[in-house]
Design an enzyme around this catalytic site. Sequence first.
Site, PDB file in Angstrom:
ATOM      1  N   SER A   1     -13.124  -4.846   1.380  1.00  0.00           N
ATOM      2  CA  SER A   1     -14.109  -4.215   0.488  1.00  0.00           C
ATOM      3  C   SER A   1     -15.531  -4.655   0.800  1.00  0.00           C
ATOM      4  O   SER A   1     -16.288  -5.014  -0.112  1.00  0.00           O
ATOM      5  CB  SER A   1     -13.774  -4.513  -0.981  1.00  0.00           C
ATOM      6  OG  SER A   1     -12.519  -3.981  -1.335  1.00  0.00           O
TER       7      SER A   1
ATOM      8  N   PHE B   1     -19.288   1.378  -3.648  1.00  0.00           N
ATOM      9  CA  PHE B   1     -20.489   1.340  -4.490  1.00  0.00           C
ATOM     10  C   PHE B   1     -21.740   1.113  -3.650  1.00  0.00           C
ATOM     11  O   PHE B   1     -22.794   1.733  -3.884  1.00  0.00           O
ATOM     12  CB  PHE B   1     -20.353   0.235  -5.540  1.00  0.00           C
ATOM     13  CG  PHE B   1     -21.205   0.439  -6.759  1.00  0.00           C
ATOM     14  CD1 PHE B   1     -20.637   0.819  -7.965  1.00  0.00           C
ATOM     15  CD2 PHE B   1     -22.587   0.262  -6.718  1.00  0.00           C
ATOM     16  CE1 PHE B   1     -21.414   1.013  -9.100  1.00  0.00           C
ATOM     17  CE2 PHE B   1     -23.370   0.454  -7.835  1.00  0.00           C
ATOM     18  CZ  PHE B   1     -22.788   0.836  -9.026  1.00  0.00           C
TER      19      PHE B   1
ATOM     20  N   GLY C   1     -18.131  -2.889  -1.266  1.00  0.00           N
ATOM     21  CA  GLY C   1     -17.985  -2.879  -2.725  1.00  0.00           C
ATOM     22  C   GLY C   1     -17.171  -1.710  -3.224  1.00  0.00           C
ATOM     23  O   GLY C   1     -17.496  -1.118  -4.253  1.00  0.00           O
TER      24      GLY C   1
ATOM     25  N   TYR D   1       0.839  -1.200   0.000  1.00  0.00           N
ATOM     26  CA  TYR D   1       0.000   0.000   0.000  1.00  0.00           C
ATOM     27  C   TYR D   1       0.873   1.249   0.000  1.00  0.00           C
ATOM     28  O   TYR D   1       1.532   1.565   0.995  1.00  0.00           O
ATOM     29  CB  TYR D   1      -0.928   0.008   1.214  1.00  0.00           C
ATOM     30  CG  TYR D   1      -1.909  -1.153   1.274  1.00  0.00           C
ATOM     31  CD1 TYR D   1      -2.178  -1.921   0.151  1.00  0.00           C
ATOM     32  CD2 TYR D   1      -2.553  -1.472   2.458  1.00  0.00           C
ATOM     33  CE1 TYR D   1      -3.070  -2.974   0.208  1.00  0.00           C
ATOM     34  CE2 TYR D   1      -3.455  -2.530   2.517  1.00  0.00           C
ATOM     35  CZ  TYR D   1      -3.700  -3.275   1.387  1.00  0.00           C
ATOM     36  OH  TYR D   1      -4.579  -4.326   1.448  1.00  0.00           O
TER      37      TYR D   1
END
Length: 337
Positions: free
Chosen positions: A205, A211, A208, A56
């Site tokens: 996640s 989203f 999403g 990262y």
Amino acid sequence: MRDVILGSTGLAVPAMGLGCMGLSSGYGPADHGESLAVLRRALDLGVRFWDTADAYGRGANETLLGEFLSGVRRDEVVLATKFGATFDPDTGAPTGARGDPDFIRQACDASLRRLGTEHIDLYYQHVPDPSVPIEESVGAMAELVAAGKVRYLGLSNLGSGQLRAAHGVHPIAAVQTEWSLFTRHIEESLVPACAELGVGLVPYSPLGRGFLTGQYTSTDALSADDLRHSYPRFSAENARHNRSLLEPLHEIAAAKGVTPAQVALAWVCQRSRTHGLSVVPIPGTKRTERLESNVAALDVDLTGDDLAALAPIADQVTGDRFPDLPPELRSLLPADA
């Protein structure tokens, strides 16, 4: 914040963790001061299970956490990081994965330096190296446990067969993989394997990539360097279709007086009841107010009718969950990872 025991190894972590990648990279420009504020607020709220990786920001995220940890008691945080991804030294583009013992030892020492700590609480292999048997990689990781550099072992982005082979070498505390209302393929074989072996599951996640919050259902408002531009689920045509799937999520949220994100996170948290294993999601955020909202999802209870209304979403999603990758990188991930 209540604690959850990850699998049968005895590792206790808060019921919700914090994915730290976005504090340094991936989702547009990061604000250093705001990132430190998020970490401070996470401690206040009891969100003490922090997830990072040497990939990262090519080490920048570990360095950020190390800076913060220098000012607090180390035992306040359950610190997880990952190794294994490799990058082109000139362009920074991903090139593959390594899991050979020499690389693992070097990667661990480098992470310890950046994190400014003498031990890593949970050390994951980020993605299996197809050229090295996973038993050999986990054997090298087990040596780090024996040396006191690592306390518990984890694996990420792998299939059920690989998990079984690895667990035979050394107990695995947790598997980290994607799991959300949009992504449920792991329920076929990987989740049952975790339940059988006594391995915890740490979904990344769970929203999403934003989203499911309803706020990021296209790339229009995203900065040019936001990685979601490369995710097929966010392409214009797929995004239009996928937005249409969120209606039951919004209806349930409105009926309960909560946000769609809180419903989506509650769904992930309740997977532990459905599948008989410990599940601790690690939603990421760059804002303290969203962190607070995420934590409040632990108080949201979904009924059987709610779960039934949400169940069809994953089967109707269009667009791959992975970004556009060259074949040599895509081949690193087994079908059930």
